[in-house]
Design a protein around this motif. Sequence first.
Motif, PDB file in Angstrom:
ATOM      1  N   PRO A 342     -24.777 -10.932 -42.597  1.00 14.53           N
ATOM      2  CA  PRO A 342     -23.882 -12.279 -42.531  1.00 14.53           C
ATOM      3  C   PRO A 342     -23.192 -12.400 -41.253  1.00 14.53           C
ATOM      4  N   GLY A 343     -23.258 -11.230 -40.294  1.00 18.33           N
ATOM      5  CA  GLY A 343     -22.377 -11.376 -38.955  1.00 18.33           C
ATOM      6  C   GLY A 343     -20.894 -11.619 -39.285  1.00 18.33           C
ATOM      7  N   SER A 344     -20.322 -12.418 -38.484  1.00 22.09           N
ATOM      8  CA  SER A 344     -18.839 -12.646 -38.458  1.00 22.09           C
ATOM      9  C   SER A 344     -18.293 -13.190 -39.533  1.00 22.09           C
ATOM     10  N   THR A 345     -19.238 -13.903 -40.444  1.00 19.95           N
ATOM     11  CA  THR A 345     -18.664 -14.410 -41.662  1.00 19.95           C
ATOM     12  C   THR A 345     -18.211 -13.427 -42.618  1.00 19.95           C
ATOM     13  N   PHE A 346     -18.552 -12.277 -42.474  1.00 26.33           N
ATOM     14  CA  PHE A 346     -18.300 -11.055 -43.263  1.00 26.33           C
ATOM     15  C   PHE A 346     -17.015 -10.650 -42.807  1.00 26.33           C
ATOM     16  N   LYS A 347     -16.205 -11.105 -41.891  1.00 23.72           N
ATOM     17  CA  LYS A 347     -14.832 -10.559 -41.279  1.00 23.72           C
ATOM     18  C   LYS A 347     -13.952 -11.068 -42.497  1.00 23.72           C
ATOM     19  N   THR A 348     -14.264 -12.151 -43.256  1.00 22.84           N
ATOM     20  CA  THR A 348     -13.479 -12.490 -44.490  1.00 22.84           C
ATOM     21  C   THR A 348     -13.219 -11.256 -45.295  1.00 22.84           C
ATOM     22  N   VAL A 349     -14.378 -10.453 -45.485  1.00 26.45           N
ATOM     23  CA  VAL A 349     -14.226  -9.231 -46.473  1.00 26.45           C
ATOM     24  C   VAL A 349     -13.425  -8.292 -45.457  1.00 26.45           C
ATOM     25  N   THR A 350     -13.666  -7.871 -44.337  1.00 26.85           N
ATOM     26  CA  THR A 350     -13.035  -6.940 -43.773  1.00 26.85           C
ATOM     27  C   THR A 350     -11.675  -7.239 -43.619  1.00 26.85           C
ATOM     28  N   VAL A 351     -11.183  -8.343 -43.383  1.00 26.20           N
ATOM     29  CA  VAL A 351      -9.561  -8.564 -43.207  1.00 26.20           C
ATOM     30  C   VAL A 351      -9.056  -8.520 -44.599  1.00 26.20           C
ATOM     31  N   HIS A 393      -4.431 -12.745 -37.129  1.00 24.81           N
ATOM     32  CA  HIS A 393      -5.190 -14.168 -37.395  1.00 24.81           C
ATOM     33  C   HIS A 393      -5.676 -14.811 -36.116  1.00 24.81           C
ATOM     34  N   THR A 394      -5.300 -14.282 -35.106  1.00 26.18           N
ATOM     35  CA  THR A 394      -5.957 -14.698 -33.703  1.00 26.18           C
ATOM     36  C   THR A 394      -7.142 -14.156 -33.603  1.00 26.18           C
ATOM     37  N   ALA A 395      -7.492 -12.780 -33.725  1.00 23.89           N
ATOM     38  CA  ALA A 395      -8.461 -12.018 -33.743  1.00 23.89           C
ATOM     39  C   ALA A 395      -9.700 -12.664 -34.451  1.00 23.89           C
ATOM     40  N   PHE A 396      -9.300 -13.082 -35.848  1.00 27.20           N
ATOM     41  CA  PHE A 396      -9.978 -13.453 -36.744  1.00 27.20           C
ATOM     42  C   PHE A 396     -10.545 -14.822 -36.431  1.00 27.20           C
ATOM     43  N   ALA A 397      -9.652 -15.768 -35.879  1.00 30.23           N
ATOM     44  CA  ALA A 397     -10.111 -17.116 -35.760  1.00 30.23           C
ATOM     45  C   ALA A 397     -11.154 -17.300 -34.429  1.00 30.23           C
ATOM     46  N   ARG A 398     -10.584 -16.389 -33.312  1.00 33.27           N
ATOM     47  CA  ARG A 398     -11.536 -16.194 -32.200  1.00 33.27           C
ATOM     48  C   ARG A 398     -12.829 -15.185 -32.463  1.00 33.27           C
ATOM     49  N   SER A 399     -12.937 -14.552 -33.485  1.00 32.86           N
ATOM     50  CA  SER A 399     -13.909 -13.608 -33.835  1.00 32.86           C
ATOM     51  C   SER A 399     -14.220 -12.576 -33.105  1.00 32.86           C
ATOM     52  N   CYS A 400     -13.136 -11.686 -32.917  1.00 36.48           N
ATOM     53  CA  CYS A 400     -13.214 -10.401 -32.177  1.00 36.48           C
ATOM     54  C   CYS A 400     -13.905  -9.442 -32.784  1.00 36.48           C
ATOM     55  N   ASN A 401     -14.947  -9.023 -32.646  1.00 41.93           N
ATOM     56  CA  ASN A 401     -15.868  -8.040 -32.873  1.00 41.93           C
ATOM     57  C   ASN A 401     -15.128  -6.506 -32.747  1.00 41.93           C
ATOM     58  N   LEU A 407     -10.733  -1.913 -37.247  1.00 44.26           N
ATOM     59  CA  LEU A 407     -10.171  -2.063 -38.458  1.00 44.26           C
ATOM     60  C   LEU A 407     -10.856  -1.227 -39.550  1.00 44.26           C
ATOM     61  N   GLY A 408     -12.337  -1.596 -39.295  1.00 44.67           N
ATOM     62  CA  GLY A 408     -13.472  -0.874 -40.215  1.00 44.67           C
ATOM     63  C   GLY A 408     -13.360   0.663 -40.390  1.00 44.67           C
ATOM     64  N   THR A 533     -17.251 -18.934 -38.656  1.00 43.87           N
ATOM     65  CA  THR A 533     -18.479 -18.870 -38.018  1.00 43.87           C
ATOM     66  C   THR A 533     -19.071 -17.465 -38.159  1.00 43.87           C
ATOM     67  N   GLY A 534     -20.435 -17.501 -37.951  1.00 40.28           N
ATOM     68  CA  GLY A 534     -21.004 -15.985 -37.894  1.00 40.28           C
ATOM     69  C   GLY A 534     -22.278 -16.147 -37.041  1.00 40.28           C
ATOM     70  N   THR A 535     -22.391 -14.943 -36.198  1.00 38.38           N
ATOM     71  CA  THR A 535     -23.754 -14.836 -35.267  1.00 38.38           C
ATOM     72  C   THR A 535     -24.159 -13.441 -35.673  1.00 38.38           C
ATOM     73  N   ALA A 536     -25.391 -13.285 -36.275  1.00 37.77           N
ATOM     74  CA  ALA A 536     -25.816 -12.043 -36.867  1.00 37.77           C
ATOM     75  C   ALA A 536     -27.065 -11.505 -36.376  1.00 37.77           C
ATOM     76  N   GLU A 537     -26.764 -10.572 -35.532  1.00 37.61           N
ATOM     77  CA  GLU A 537     -28.237  -9.955 -34.617  1.00 37.61           C
ATOM     78  C   GLU A 537     -28.940  -9.238 -35.609  1.00 37.61           C
ATOM     79  N   TYR A 538     -30.329  -9.310 -35.627  1.00 43.32           N
ATOM     80  CA  TYR A 538     -31.279  -8.873 -36.368  1.00 43.32           C
ATOM     81  C   TYR A 538     -32.284  -8.231 -35.416  1.00 43.32           C
ATOM     82  N   GLY A 539     -33.158  -7.375 -36.127  1.00 43.27           N
ATOM     83  CA  GLY A 539     -34.428  -6.833 -35.467  1.00 43.27           C
ATOM     84  C   GLY A 539     -34.222  -5.935 -34.327  1.00 43.27           C
ATOM     85  N   ASP A 540     -34.648  -6.303 -33.143  1.00 47.61           N
ATOM     86  CA  ASP A 540     -34.473  -5.431 -31.773  1.00 47.61           C
ATOM     87  C   ASP A 540     -32.878  -5.757 -31.285  1.00 47.61           C
TER      88      ASP A 540
END
Length: 584
Positions: A342-351, A393-401, A407-408, A533-540
């Motif tokens: 799910p990429g960055s959409t999962f940050k809802t769970v992380t926060v 809240h800014t790190a979340f909105a700007r999607s700081c990996n 945090l994780g 938003t979410g960008t999720a890498e996969y494969g290689d």
Amino acid sequence: MRTQRKLFALFAAPALILFGCGSGPDQPQTVAGDFADALTRADIAAAAALTDDPAAATSALDQLYDGLGKRAEFRVDSTDDDQFTLAATWKFGTGAAGEWNYTTTGTARDRDGWKIHWDPATIAPGLAMGPLEYSPLAPTPARILDSAGGELMTQQVVTLVNIAPGTDPTAVAPVLAPLAPGITAQSLQADLAASEGAPVTAITLRASDIEPIANTLAAIPGVTLAPQTRLLTTDKALSSPTLSGLADLWQSTTDAATGWSVHPVNPDVSGRVAGRDPRPTPDIRTTLDPAIQRNAEAALDPIAQPAAVVALRPSTGAVVAMSQNAQADAQGPIALTGLYPPGSTFKTVTVSAAMQAGAVTPDTVLPCPGVADIEGRRIPNDDNFDLGPVALHTAFARSCNTTMAALGVGLPPDGLTNAAAQLGLGVDFVTPGLTTVTGKVPSADTPAMRVESSIGQGRVTASPFGMALVAASIARGSVPLPVLVADQPGVADRTPRPLPPATAEQIETMMRETVTGGTATQLGDIPGLLGKTGTAEYGDNTHAHGWFVGIDASADLAFAVFVADAGSSAPAVEAAGRMLRAPR
């Protein structure tokens, strides 16, 4: 000799009843048992040979099994000297379409060896009137309705266009090509060649499509038109992965309501020997909103990659739209069961996990470097953007990996697993009309695993349905039970600990900032929209899926948009905009 045989039978009978075995091939109980076994096997020759009129028995049994099928079981229920009782069960059709249970009586006679006295009434009630046959009695077909009561699917007449070997495909193809451009003379010839001498169905057409060309097709030598009934969408342009599950539900309901009749084949002999009238079948009302469904389908039209939209009502769990494009259809019902990072959409769970652990608040200032090496994993932000120290809240909105990965690491191994379950992710549901998988969030037993999980990578997966449920759970403050058929909510395999109300409100505030000043500002014109938003890498890791999850509280709507191999979240965000801006 005859007196001795009768005396022997008298003493042997109790043992036969208790133990089910005979003492010799000439005993009436034994021949009755053999007769019942042969009938159960549908071994007509063996059964007839045990009677005193094999020719009559063979004829009657041949016609009986032709008319009723061969799913029958006979057993000797009781014996009394040369009399016996047969108990029979016939099963017809599928599901609950028919089961006929009855008992009859028969006689065994000693005619140079014990034989069953042939009497059709010994085999089945009514057989003495002549051959019997089974017929299903279909109920009045139910309709599948949308949430407004409009017809979504109904039983309709379709026509199979069948072509026999030797048919001239150059005569057929031009007639069908306007309806199905993929049908050519060459494709029809290839189908006929592969059929090894059997007819093939070139196409199946709705009534409105076959009507203008029926006479033309029927005039072509080798073409036959075969009407039959099928459950179809009222709007033939409608496409949804929910339709298959609804069709299965409709079929099981129809099967359960189907009646049956056993009656004489001879039309001059009236009356039903046995049967059951069909039961009423109420319409199946779904929660699908036709306007939102159409908008979801149209939103995916410009996308070349497999893509899906799932939309729910947080207040009730109602599924209001579930759409995927043809490219997704080729891979199966990915909206319901496709599992992807799910990429960055999962940050809802992380926060959520971090705030519930007391590690941070939305205003806690944390570093957001462009790249961070954490537990042996190099974590970059998109294009390595660097915000420096910023509030959560800014790190979340700007999607700081980099912020989320740090945090994780500090969470317990099951911290993300439990926080995901609070939002429905990883919970399984049994829902009438739906087969779904929400996702998998395994326990992250090492710090390196927690780094990957916290940004929706590694072993974390989610379906579009699962991420729509996450958005709905945030909006509701608890996991809604999904519903597709009105008043038939799903049943969860567990009930997670409730999400604290303050946490849900804090996540909503951060999702609003994502739209007003974060990674989804192109949707800023939509009043009150919350998103991630979410960008999720996969494969290689050189390819990425695109996601957007959103909440429109004013419309009681939560949704997820997924685009496979999109490279970024942009195509998913654009599709969400097309859906939300369209008139409802």
